[in-house]
Design a protein around this motif. Structure first.
Motif, short mmCIF file in Angstrom:
data_model
loop_
_atom_site.label_atom_id
_atom_site.label_comp_id
_atom_site.label_asym_id
_atom_site.label_seq_id
_atom_site.Cartn_x
_atom_site.Cartn_y
_atom_site.Cartn_z
N ASP B 98 1.01 27.86 -3.91
CA ASP B 98 1.22 26.81 -2.92
C ASP B 98 1.37 27.45 -1.54
O ASP B 98 1.31 28.68 -1.40
CB ASP B 98 2.40 25.90 -3.29
CG ASP B 98 3.72 26.64 -3.30
OD1 ASP B 98 3.83 27.67 -2.63
OD2 ASP B 98 4.65 26.18 -3.98
N LEU B 133 4.09 20.68 4.25
CA LEU B 133 3.02 21.04 3.32
C LEU B 133 3.39 22.21 2.42
O LEU B 133 2.60 22.62 1.58
CB LEU B 133 1.75 21.41 4.09
CG LEU B 133 1.28 20.43 5.15
CD1 LEU B 133 0.07 21.00 5.88
CD2 LEU B 133 0.93 19.10 4.52
N ARG B 136 2.46 22.29 -1.23
CA ARG B 136 1.13 21.85 -1.64
C ARG B 136 0.24 23.05 -1.97
O ARG B 136 0.43 24.13 -1.46
CB ARG B 136 0.46 21.07 -0.51
CG ARG B 136 1.19 19.81 -0.17
CD ARG B 136 0.25 18.63 -0.20
NE ARG B 136 0.87 17.53 0.51
CZ ARG B 136 0.26 16.86 1.46
NH1 ARG B 136 -0.96 17.20 1.82
NH2 ARG B 136 0.86 15.86 2.05
N LYS B 137 -0.74 22.79 -2.81
CA LYS B 137 -1.74 23.81 -3.10
C LYS B 137 -2.87 23.70 -2.06
O LYS B 137 -3.11 22.62 -1.52
CB LYS B 137 -2.34 23.57 -4.51
CG LYS B 137 -1.37 23.86 -5.64
CD LYS B 137 -1.40 25.35 -5.99
CE LYS B 137 -0.36 25.72 -7.02
NZ LYS B 137 -0.64 25.17 -8.35
N GLN B 140 -5.21 20.77 -1.86
CA GLN B 140 -4.70 19.45 -1.45
C GLN B 140 -4.61 19.34 0.07
O GLN B 140 -4.05 18.40 0.59
CB GLN B 140 -3.31 19.22 -2.05
CG GLN B 140 -3.32 19.23 -3.57
CD GLN B 140 -1.92 19.35 -4.15
OE1 GLN B 140 -1.18 20.26 -3.80
NE2 GLN B 140 -1.57 18.44 -5.03
#
Lengths: 284, 353
Positions: B98, B133, B136-137, B140
């Protein structure tokens, strides 16, 4: 992919296609279903009727099979499982390391050694069998599982090395370079970047290694001599005895059991396997 | 906003060469980069700008020459020891981590304490406004967000030198303008030396303190954006810098009266925006207008010179009522003329350079 412009076939064509496909799969599945039914019907009935439907369901064959030999079938399952699991571990570690070396490291003669490795793909197992046997005999490894699992830790399965090389080549080099800028050694790039990104191909290799090792008859036949070390496949053969009466019911019952692990693995990892085959373009 | 004061590196390249096998790619580049400056390598594709950047980064071995960072020869130093961070064209984020892990990975590799890692990551995230963020990966994220994360990954390492390899080429036009400004702001705030590779001369002109124009593995000219615009050293730079590109006429294409004035000159360069309608120092005659582009703030005419029918582009300010097929007398002030000799080099007429 867009399917615009392709009109679906009309219903008669669809029906005929399906009927043909179903008929073909029944033909393909018949032996398997026959074995299933043979394992649960009374032994006397096995070769008397071509019908798939047993007259009565009896579980005698399973009991007879499980403890019908000098060593319990459970032992065979355990032996097979140990060999398969160690083989999977060995193949995953050694083949991925070899593949990483071939794709990401620069060393003299890299292309030559890669070609040599591919060359071993063409070599049938049976060609190297005798020299290999002599070698393992001299090291005193015969009648242990070592000749079966040892080579897996030396990336002897060129096919998987090749498969992983293809996959690694698809991983953008910029990711490696970013990791290099982040101070990673090749080992850390392999361990922290390449392996986690290669799960599909690792899963494919793991599943196929398991299946092929589990199914292997020839290797264990050559190297395992005492019944306590037998794998499932050797155990199955023991039911067919040339000198006395073969116990077919027990054979079929244990055959059904021997399929269960493969079946389970396939069910569990089916998604990964399909993805792996799709992303690696593997065919065999 | 308080920012870490990481020191800025001075960079010196001396006769840097690169060949692949027997094929030379970079032909002896000399370059001095002052600490804290924003240098842009610009040139057409295949000119060697990315190769040069990768040699500075340590991703590409240097065939010969010296790479000196802050007085230390770094030719053989591994990438991570050079105090450099790089932002890649494809971002090259680690897809399986991530955003937080992407930023912290390099610091973990350097075995930094967890608390300090967390601090640096949150500082970088704040600068780049990617705090929401962090979990998030990369898949995404939108293109612009990925770009920010890639820059963040460079910032957390607090390098002496930032390298950017065409970082904006995958973004849409609007986002590109926005990120351009942000990178410029970042440079101002961090004060670190930055080298930026692009093929887009607008990016080069807007961001750079110093532009290095590369062509065919050689430096064509080095200088500030306006130096390059006002005093291009040769025809290549003249045509490369500026948009629409400079009109270059062989003197033979001009009407005799004018050509006579420039006996030693092989070709004349005039920027489209320096051409004016009507009388001027040097009249080029009446052009036949073929295409008119109304951009609102300017009007761009494409036409042909009289006699030689050599193509010419004129940028007139404002909205000019003119139709294709019309003729228009054009001219240029003498101070806006660029003269080049037979070898394509600039002829200086007493002006600077």
């Amino acid at each position: 992919m867009s399917d615009q412009g392709i009109t679906p076939p009309s219903w008669p064509v669809r029906t005929i296609t399906h009927v043909l496909l179903i008929a073909a799969s029944v033909v393909m599945l018949y032996p398997l279903l026959w074995m299933l039914s043979a394992s649960v019907r009374p032994e006397a009935e096995i070769f008397d009727s071509g019908s798939l439907w047993p007259s009565a369901i009896v579980w005698d064959s399973f009991v007879a099979g499980w403890s019908g030999l000098r060593v319990s079938f459970g032992q065979f399952f355990l032996n097979s499982l140990v060999i398969a699991v160690i083989s999977v571990i060995g193949n995953l570690m050694a083949c991925s390391l070899a593949a990483f070396t071939f794709t990401r490291l620069d060393f003299p003669g890299r292309n030559f050694w890669f070609a040599m490795m591919l060359g071993t793909l063409m070599l049938p197992y049976h060609v190297t069998l005798i020299p290999q046997y002599v070698m393992f005999l001299n090291t005193g490894w015969v009648d242990t599982i070592l000749p079966l699992v040892g080579p897996k830790f030396l990336a002897a399965d060129a096919f998987f090395v090749f498969l992983m090389v293809q996959f690694f080549r698809g991983i953008p080099r910029e990711i490696d370079e970013a990791a290099m800028m982040d101070g990673c050694s090749p080992w850390r790039i392999y361990w922290k970047i390449m392996l986690p990104l290669s799960l599909p191909v690792l899963a494919t290799a793991a599943i196929f290694t398991f299946i092929w090792t589990w199914e292997d008859f020839f290797g264990p036949l050559i190297y395992l001599t005492s019944i306590g070390n037998y794998t499932v496949q050797l155990g199955l053969r023991s039911f067919i005895d040339a000198s006395s009466q073969s116990s077919w019911g027990a054979l079929f019952a244990m055959s059904v059991l021997s399929l269960l692990p493969l079946f389970l693995i396939f069910i569990i990892f089916q998604r990964m396997l399909v993805e792996g085959i799709a992303t690696t373009g593997m065919k065999r | 906003m308080t920012l870490p004061t990481s020191s800025a590196a001075a960079l010196e390249l001396t006769n840097i060469c690169k060949s692949y096998g027997d094929v030379p790619i970079i032909h002896g580049i000399d370059l001095a980069i002052k600490p804290g400056s924003f240098v842009v390598f610009v040139g057409p594709s295949g000119c060697g700008k990315s190769t040069l950047l990768r040699m500075i980064a340590g991703l590409e071995p240097i065939t010969s020459g010296d790479l000196v960072i802050d007085g230390q020869r770094m030719n053989e130093a591994p990438a991570s020891r050079r105090g450099i961070a790089m932002v890649f064209q494809s971002y090259a984020l680690y897809p399986h981590m991530d955003v937080y892990q992407n930023l912290s990975f390099g610091l973990e590799t350097a075995k930094m304490r967890k608390a300090e890692i967390a601090e640096r990551v949150s500082r970088a995230a704040k600068i780049l406004k990617i705090e929401p963020l962090l979990r998030r990966k990369p898949r995404q994220l939108s293109g612009g967000q990925r770009q920010r994360v890639a820059i963040g990954r460079a910032i957390v390492r607090e390098p002496r030198l930032f390298l950017f390899d065409e970082p904006l080429s995958n973004l849409d036009a609007e986002l590109r303008v926005q990120m351009r400004v942000e990178i410029s702001n970042l440079h101002r705030d961090l004060g670190t030396t930055m080298i930026y590779v692009t093929h887009d001369q607008v990016e080069a002109m807007t961001m750079a303190d110093q532009i290095v124009v590369l062509n065919g593995g050689r430096v064509e000219q080095t200088g500030s954006p306006l130096d390059l615009y006002n005093y291009p050293r040769n025809l290549f730079v003249a045509a490369f810098i500026g948009s629409p590109r400079m009109n270059i006429f062989p003197t033979s294409a001009l009407s005799e009266g004018i050509a006579g004035d420039f006996a030693t000159t092989h070709s004349l360069g005039v920027r489209p925006e320096h051409l004016v309608a009507g009388p001027a120092d040097v009249g080029l005659g009446s052009i036949a207008v073929e295409v008119v582009e109304h951009l609102g703030d300017v009007t761009i005419l494409h036409g042909r010179l009289p006699n030689s029918h050599h193509g010419v582009t004129v940028t007139l300010s404002g909205q000019v009522e003119i139709k294709p097929g019309a003729t228009l007398p054009i001219g240029v002030s003498r101070s806006n003329l660029h003269r080049f000799d037979r070898g394509g080099l600039r002829i200086n007429d007493g002006a600077k350079l």
